[in-house]
Write a protein that holds these residues in place. Structure first.
Motif, PDB file in Angstrom:
ATOM      1  N   ALA A 171      37.410  46.604  38.411  1.00 29.29           N
ATOM      2  CA  ALA A 171      38.396  46.823  39.669  1.00 29.29           C
ATOM      3  C   ALA A 171      38.754  45.778  40.306  1.00 29.29           C
ATOM      4  N   GLY A 172      38.032  44.816  39.793  1.00 29.11           N
ATOM      5  CA  GLY A 172      38.425  43.279  40.950  1.00 29.11           C
ATOM      6  C   GLY A 172      37.278  43.569  42.574  1.00 29.11           C
ATOM      7  N   GLY A 173      37.734  42.671  43.057  1.00 24.83           N
ATOM      8  CA  GLY A 173      37.561  42.624  44.831  1.00 24.83           C
ATOM      9  C   GLY A 173      37.878  41.589  45.138  1.00 24.83           C
ATOM     10  N   PRO A 174      37.310  41.282  45.774  1.00 25.81           N
ATOM     11  CA  PRO A 174      37.813  39.667  46.996  1.00 25.81           C
ATOM     12  C   PRO A 174      37.575  38.487  46.400  1.00 25.81           C
ATOM     13  N   ASN A 175      38.320  37.950  45.617  1.00 27.90           N
ATOM     14  CA  ASN A 175      38.213  36.784  44.966  1.00 27.90           C
ATOM     15  C   ASN A 175      37.921  36.596  43.676  1.00 27.90           C
ATOM     16  N   VAL A 176      38.065  37.932  42.917  1.00 27.67           N
ATOM     17  CA  VAL A 176      37.432  38.509  41.792  1.00 27.67           C
ATOM     18  C   VAL A 176      38.443  39.328  41.708  1.00 27.67           C
ATOM     19  N   PRO A 177      39.618  39.218  40.102  1.00 29.84           N
ATOM     20  CA  PRO A 177      40.915  39.564  40.152  1.00 29.84           C
ATOM     21  C   PRO A 177      40.670  40.779  38.644  1.00 29.84           C
ATOM     22  N   THR A 178      41.329  42.254  38.705  1.00 27.80           N
ATOM     23  CA  THR A 178      41.362  42.747  37.735  1.00 27.80           C
ATOM     24  C   THR A 178      41.162  42.493  36.399  1.00 27.80           C
ATOM     25  N   SER A 179      40.091  43.182  35.897  1.00 28.65           N
ATOM     26  CA  SER A 179      40.385  42.880  34.222  1.00 28.65           C
ATOM     27  C   SER A 179      40.841  44.086  33.768  1.00 28.65           C
ATOM     28  N   THR A 202      20.704  31.493  43.709  1.00 27.28           N
ATOM     29  CA  THR A 202      21.575  30.664  42.507  1.00 27.28           C
ATOM     30  C   THR A 202      22.149  31.170  41.704  1.00 27.28           C
ATOM     31  N   HIS A 203      23.119  30.794  41.413  1.00 26.55           N
ATOM     32  CA  HIS A 203      24.179  31.076  40.472  1.00 26.55           C
ATOM     33  C   HIS A 203      24.190  30.364  39.318  1.00 26.55           C
ATOM     34  N   ILE A 204      25.382  31.813  38.505  1.00 30.77           N
ATOM     35  CA  ILE A 204      25.650  31.147  36.636  1.00 30.77           C
ATOM     36  C   ILE A 204      26.771  30.681  36.684  1.00 30.77           C
ATOM     37  N   HIS A 205      27.060  29.796  35.873  1.00 28.95           N
ATOM     38  CA  HIS A 205      28.806  29.485  35.575  1.00 28.95           C
ATOM     39  C   HIS A 205      28.538  29.128  34.034  1.00 28.95           C
ATOM     40  N   LEU A 206      29.378  29.866  33.157  1.00 28.32           N
ATOM     41  CA  LEU A 206      29.880  29.873  32.618  1.00 28.32           C
ATOM     42  C   LEU A 206      30.413  28.864  31.862  1.00 28.32           C
ATOM     43  N   LYS A 207      30.034  28.064  30.738  1.00 31.45           N
ATOM     44  CA  LYS A 207      30.811  26.541  30.889  1.00 31.45           C
ATOM     45  C   LYS A 207      31.997  26.538  29.931  1.00 31.45           C
ATOM     46  N   ASN A 208      31.866  27.481  28.592  1.00 29.45           N
ATOM     47  CA  ASN A 208      32.996  27.679  27.691  1.00 29.45           C
ATOM     48  C   ASN A 208      32.205  28.689  27.455  1.00 29.45           C
ATOM     49  N   ASN A 255      37.599  35.352  34.631  1.00 29.62           N
ATOM     50  CA  ASN A 255      37.224  36.660  36.142  1.00 29.62           C
ATOM     51  C   ASN A 255      35.787  37.134  36.121  1.00 29.62           C
ATOM     52  N   VAL A 256      35.269  37.040  34.508  1.00 26.52           N
ATOM     53  CA  VAL A 256      33.922  36.735  34.813  1.00 26.52           C
ATOM     54  C   VAL A 256      32.915  35.668  35.592  1.00 26.52           C
ATOM     55  N   ASN A 257      33.305  34.096  35.631  1.00 22.10           N
ATOM     56  CA  ASN A 257      33.405  33.315  36.614  1.00 22.10           C
ATOM     57  C   ASN A 257      33.124  33.677  37.896  1.00 22.10           C
ATOM     58  N   ALA A 258      34.597  34.497  38.037  1.00 18.30           N
ATOM     59  CA  ALA A 258      35.033  34.183  39.263  1.00 18.30           C
ATOM     60  C   ALA A 258      33.833  35.066  39.902  1.00 18.30           C
ATOM     61  N   GLU A 259      33.678  36.635  39.138  1.00 20.03           N
ATOM     62  CA  GLU A 259      32.061  37.591  40.230  1.00 20.03           C
ATOM     63  C   GLU A 259      31.323  36.658  40.440  1.00 20.03           C
ATOM     64  N   LEU A 260      30.707  35.665  39.207  1.00 21.07           N
ATOM     65  CA  LEU A 260      29.551  34.822  38.995  1.00 21.07           C
ATOM     66  C   LEU A 260      29.545  33.611  40.332  1.00 21.07           C
ATOM     67  N   ALA A 261      30.600  33.846  40.542  1.00 21.01           N
ATOM     68  CA  ALA A 261      30.546  32.654  41.611  1.00 21.01           C
ATOM     69  C   ALA A 261      30.927  33.681  42.505  1.00 21.01           C
TER      70      ALA A 261
END
Length: 238
Positions: free
Chosen positions: A46-54, A155-161, A220-226
């Motif tokens: 659904a999305g949220g602050p700084n996370v676009p809807t998917s 701790t935050h995760i970021h997907l590099k690729n 969008n996944v990375n936006a959520e992880l951030a």
């Protein structure tokens, strides 16, 4: 991958009742990671602050030049991600690799199209509106990730690729308006062929379109992880 808005409600309930506790998944516990990711998947979509809807996912332009077929999609929308589920989350801290599987019962892609070329023995050409329905569609992502301390001190995760494998268990239904400039007989013949051979047609042609859509999704996944640290994303009430 995950969302956290409902955790606020859970936290308030736990505080008021004083009967529950939240535990963080161990990074090697794939079962726990998968379960917790699934709990809030719909909210992430659904999305949220700084996370676009998917849902829908949107991309302005897709172009494919395959060996026997060329197509373009304009203003493409992929609908139905809200009905998907997380089938697997696996994280390997030893080599910083991840696996992430999402299964979808029904997706619909809508776009303006241009197409010209051959699909097997069938020639196809035209431009206009298109709709493609995908049933029992499964996205298997894997790749490298990093782990670092965020501004919140956690701790935050970021997907590099990501690499994408698509596993299909159902049919694909194609509907292209105005094929062959509206020639009904040729259009019916083309639709008959592609829909009767939809798995092979999809496997041979989906790459550029789905890769473009899933690039948006994984962004969008990375936006959520951030936005949300590991210990919030992967925790549950006991």
């Amino acid at each position: 991958m995950f969302a956290t808005r409902s955790l606020l409600v859970i936290g308030i309930f736990c505080f008021s009742s004083a009967v529950c506790e939240r535990v963080v998944c161990k990074v090697e516990d794939s079962k726990c990671l998968t379960e917790t990711a699934n709990l809030t998947f719909k909210e992430f979509i659904a999305g949220g602050p700084n996370v676009p809807t998917s849902d829908p996912l949107f991309t302005k332009y897709i172009e494919a030049n395959l060996p026997t077929l060329a197509y373009k999609f304009f203003d493409s929308k992929l609908l139905g991600m809200k009905n998907c589920q997380v089938d697997l989350v696996r994280i390997s801290p030893k080599d910083f690799k991840y696996d992430y599987h999402v299964g979808c019962p029904h997706l619909t892609m809508e776009a303006q199209y241009e197409i010209n070329g051959d699909i097997g023995p069938q020639h196809i050409e035209g431009k206009g509106d298109s709709k493609i329905d995908f049933y029992n569609y499964n996205f298997h992502f894997n790749g490298d990730y990093t782990s670092a301390e965020g501004k919140d001190g956690k701790t935050h995760i970021h997907l590099k690729n990501h690499n994408l494998e698509i596993v299909t268990d159902g049919k694909v239904v194609y509907d292209f308006k105005n094929l062959f400039n509206g020639d009904k007989e040729k259009s019916e013949a083309a639709h008959k062929y592609v829909n009767e051979n939809s798995k092979a047609v999809d496997a041979g042609s989906r790459g550029p379109a789905m890769e473009a859509m899933m690039k948006v999704f994984m962004g969008n996944v990375n936006a959520e992880l951030a936005e949300t640290p590991f210990d919030v994303l992967f925790s549950k009430e006991i």
